[in-house]
Design a protein around this motif. Sequence first.
Motif, PDB file in Angstrom:
ATOM      1  N   VAL A 263       1.099  -1.306   0.051  1.00 57.55           N
ATOM      2  CA  VAL A 263       0.469   0.124  -0.159  1.00 57.55           C
ATOM      3  C   VAL A 263       0.703   1.382   0.226  1.00 57.55           C
ATOM      4  O   VAL A 263       0.971   2.310  -0.771  1.00 57.55           O
ATOM      5  N   LEU A 264       2.116   1.869   0.865  1.00 56.07           N
ATOM      6  CA  LEU A 264       2.749   2.291   0.960  1.00 56.07           C
ATOM      7  C   LEU A 264       3.454   3.183  -0.482  1.00 56.07           C
ATOM      8  O   LEU A 264       3.435   3.983  -0.639  1.00 56.07           O
ATOM      9  N   TRP A 265       3.993   1.238  -0.815  1.00 55.83           N
ATOM     10  CA  TRP A 265       4.667   1.467  -1.890  1.00 55.83           C
ATOM     11  C   TRP A 265       3.899   1.717  -2.882  1.00 55.83           C
ATOM     12  O   TRP A 265       4.470   2.773  -4.448  1.00 55.83           O
ATOM     13  N   GLY A 266       3.159   1.503  -3.149  1.00 54.27           N
ATOM     14  CA  GLY A 266       2.531   1.284  -4.404  1.00 54.27           C
ATOM     15  C   GLY A 266       1.382   2.955  -4.684  1.00 54.27           C
ATOM     16  O   GLY A 266       1.436   3.670  -5.336  1.00 54.27           O
ATOM     17  N   ARG A 267       1.303   3.443  -3.209  1.00 53.64           N
ATOM     18  CA  ARG A 267       0.389   5.332  -3.096  1.00 53.64           C
ATOM     19  C   ARG A 267       1.417   6.459  -2.616  1.00 53.64           C
ATOM     20  O   ARG A 267       1.345   7.074  -3.944  1.00 53.64           O
ATOM     21  N   TYR A 268       3.205   5.886  -2.582  1.00 54.25           N
ATOM     22  CA  TYR A 268       3.699   7.062  -2.354  1.00 54.25           C
ATOM     23  C   TYR A 268       5.605   6.994  -3.004  1.00 54.25           C
ATOM     24  O   TYR A 268       6.028   7.730  -3.461  1.00 54.25           O
ATOM     25  N   ALA A 269       5.458   5.430  -3.638  1.00 47.86           N
ATOM     26  CA  ALA A 269       6.706   5.740  -4.680  1.00 47.86           C
ATOM     27  C   ALA A 269       7.159   4.472  -5.801  1.00 47.86           C
ATOM     28  O   ALA A 269       7.888   4.868  -6.434  1.00 47.86           O
ATOM     29  N   ALA A 270       5.755   3.999  -5.743  1.00 47.81           N
ATOM     30  CA  ALA A 270       5.376   3.614  -7.000  1.00 47.81           C
ATOM     31  C   ALA A 270       6.207   4.678  -8.832  1.00 47.81           C
ATOM     32  O   ALA A 270       5.258   6.018  -8.258  1.00 47.81           O
ATOM     33  N   PRO A 271       6.752   4.311  -9.941  1.00 44.04           N
ATOM     34  CA  PRO A 271       6.437   4.976 -10.660  1.00 44.04           C
ATOM     35  C   PRO A 271       5.358   6.161 -11.100  1.00 44.04           C
ATOM     36  O   PRO A 271       4.772   6.537 -11.844  1.00 44.04           O
ATOM     37  N   ARG A 272       4.096   5.003 -10.873  1.00 46.08           N
ATOM     38  CA  ARG A 272       3.089   5.742 -11.235  1.00 46.08           C
ATOM     39  C   ARG A 272       1.806   6.112 -10.456  1.00 46.08           C
ATOM     40  O   ARG A 272       0.939   5.808 -10.026  1.00 46.08           O
ATOM     41  N   ARG A 273       2.464   6.192  -9.294  1.00 49.28           N
ATOM     42  CA  ARG A 273       1.717   6.446  -7.677  1.00 49.28           C
ATOM     43  C   ARG A 273       0.758   7.465  -8.710  1.00 49.28           C
ATOM     44  O   ARG A 273       0.935   8.676  -9.055  1.00 49.28           O
ATOM     45  N   PRO A 274      -0.287   7.669  -7.205  1.00 49.35           N
ATOM     46  CA  PRO A 274      -0.746   8.974  -7.071  1.00 49.35           C
ATOM     47  C   PRO A 274      -0.872   9.841  -6.549  1.00 49.35           C
ATOM     48  O   PRO A 274      -1.290  10.889  -7.239  1.00 49.35           O
ATOM     49  N   VAL A 275      -0.378   9.342  -5.284  1.00 53.24           N
ATOM     50  CA  VAL A 275       0.554  11.002  -5.045  1.00 53.24           C
ATOM     51  C   VAL A 275       2.171  10.758  -4.868  1.00 53.24           C
ATOM     52  O   VAL A 275       2.510  10.296  -4.936  1.00 53.24           O
ATOM     53  N   ARG A 276       2.174  13.004  -5.596  1.00 51.53           N
ATOM     54  CA  ARG A 276       3.424  13.123  -5.928  1.00 51.53           C
ATOM     55  C   ARG A 276       3.386  14.362  -5.201  1.00 51.53           C
ATOM     56  O   ARG A 276       3.369  15.507  -5.202  1.00 51.53           O
ATOM     57  N   GLY A 277       3.916  13.625  -3.827  1.00 49.44           N
ATOM     58  CA  GLY A 277       4.677  14.310  -2.778  1.00 49.44           C
ATOM     59  C   GLY A 277       5.998  14.529  -3.077  1.00 49.44           C
ATOM     60  O   GLY A 277       6.510  14.582  -3.780  1.00 49.44           O
ATOM     61  N   PRO A 278       6.694  15.505  -1.726  1.00 51.21           N
ATOM     62  CA  PRO A 278       7.893  15.425  -2.129  1.00 51.21           C
ATOM     63  C   PRO A 278       8.876  14.265  -2.288  1.00 51.21           C
ATOM     64  O   PRO A 278       8.330  12.821  -1.611  1.00 51.21           O
ATOM     65  N   ALA A 279      10.541  14.785  -2.451  1.00 50.51           N
ATOM     66  CA  ALA A 279      10.792  14.363  -2.790  1.00 50.51           C
ATOM     67  C   ALA A 279      11.397  13.325  -1.786  1.00 50.51           C
ATOM     68  O   ALA A 279      11.542  11.921  -1.650  1.00 50.51           O
ATOM     69  N   ALA A 280      12.032  13.563  -0.194  1.00 52.74           N
ATOM     70  CA  ALA A 280      12.337  13.159   0.678  1.00 52.74           C
ATOM     71  C   ALA A 280      10.702  12.020   0.786  1.00 52.74           C
ATOM     72  O   ALA A 280      10.922  11.560   1.189  1.00 52.74           O
ATOM     73  N   LEU A 281       9.367  11.880   0.845  1.00 53.46           N
ATOM     74  CA  LEU A 281       8.574  10.952   1.376  1.00 53.46           C
ATOM     75  C   LEU A 281       8.756   9.720  -0.272  1.00 53.46           C
ATOM     76  O   LEU A 281       8.459   9.162   0.765  1.00 53.46           O
ATOM     77  N   TRP A 282       8.686   9.860  -1.613  1.00 57.61           N
ATOM     78  CA  TRP A 282       9.643   9.017  -1.825  1.00 57.61           C
ATOM     79  C   TRP A 282      10.398   8.061  -1.761  1.00 57.61           C
ATOM     80  O   TRP A 282      10.897   7.154  -1.703  1.00 57.61           O
ATOM     81  N   TYR A 283      11.565   8.918  -0.762  1.00 56.69           N
ATOM     82  CA  TYR A 283      12.972   8.468  -0.577  1.00 56.69           C
ATOM     83  C   TYR A 283      12.433   7.673   0.526  1.00 56.69           C
ATOM     84  O   TYR A 283      13.144   6.999   1.251  1.00 56.69           O
ATOM     85  N   GLY A 284      11.589   8.387   1.951  1.00 59.41           N
ATOM     86  CA  GLY A 284      11.333   7.970   2.906  1.00 59.41           C
ATOM     87  C   GLY A 284      11.229   6.490   2.944  1.00 59.41           C
ATOM     88  O   GLY A 284      10.326   5.327   3.730  1.00 59.41           O
ATOM     89  N   VAL A 285       9.798   6.536   2.150  1.00 59.06           N
ATOM     90  CA  VAL A 285       8.775   4.989   1.782  1.00 59.06           C
ATOM     91  C   VAL A 285       9.876   4.188   1.259  1.00 59.06           C
ATOM     92  O   VAL A 285       9.846   2.913   2.056  1.00 59.06           O
ATOM     93  N   GLN A 286      10.724   4.304   0.586  1.00 63.23           N
ATOM     94  CA  GLN A 286      11.452   3.496  -0.090  1.00 63.23           C
ATOM     95  C   GLN A 286      12.711   2.853   0.955  1.00 63.23           C
ATOM     96  O   GLN A 286      12.497   1.773   0.884  1.00 63.23           O
ATOM     97  N   LEU A 287      13.344   4.013   1.461  1.00 61.83           N
ATOM     98  CA  LEU A 287      13.810   3.687   2.757  1.00 61.83           C
ATOM     99  C   LEU A 287      12.989   2.400   3.649  1.00 61.83           C
ATOM    100  O   LEU A 287      13.801   1.638   3.805  1.00 61.83           O
ATOM    101  N   LEU A 288      12.107   3.431   4.757  1.00 60.37           N
ATOM    102  CA  LEU A 288      11.001   2.112   5.201  1.00 60.37           C
ATOM    103  C   LEU A 288      11.058   1.041   5.192  1.00 60.37           C
ATOM    104  O   LEU A 288      11.083   0.212   5.260  1.00 60.37           O
TER     105      LEU A 288
END
Length: 118
Positions: free
Chosen positions: A49-74
């Motif tokens: 759920v987290l990856w698909g929403r915040y880190a996938a290439p076609r993610r629906p939520v385009r937040g700041p880069a820190a969110l993208w990196y944070g989800v992948q790190l998590l």
Amino acid sequence: MTGAQLALRFLLELASLVALAVGGYGARPDGPVVLRVLIALALPVLAVVLWGRYAAPRRPVRGPAALWYGVQLLVWGGSVALLAVGGHPWWAFGLGAAMAVNTVALRSLGEWSPEVER
């Protein structure tokens, strides 16, 4: 080269889900089996759920880069850490090393950043 690295990244993403399940199950070896199974099922679902929403290439939520990196790190860091805590330190080391090498390769090819769109 890029296609192979992207395919490897996808396989590593799937491996991280397995690692979350295995590590989640083994993190509480003295706990009740029902709780261990629930943890082993819940962690990969939460990661998807987290990856698909915040880190996938076609993610629906385009937040700041820190969110993208944070989800992948998590997700990736959590899978390696739980695998190590769950009693599989060598598998955790191998998975973490493969993730790091793949990430560096994709970053050097310009294929790993929050701006990548497909």
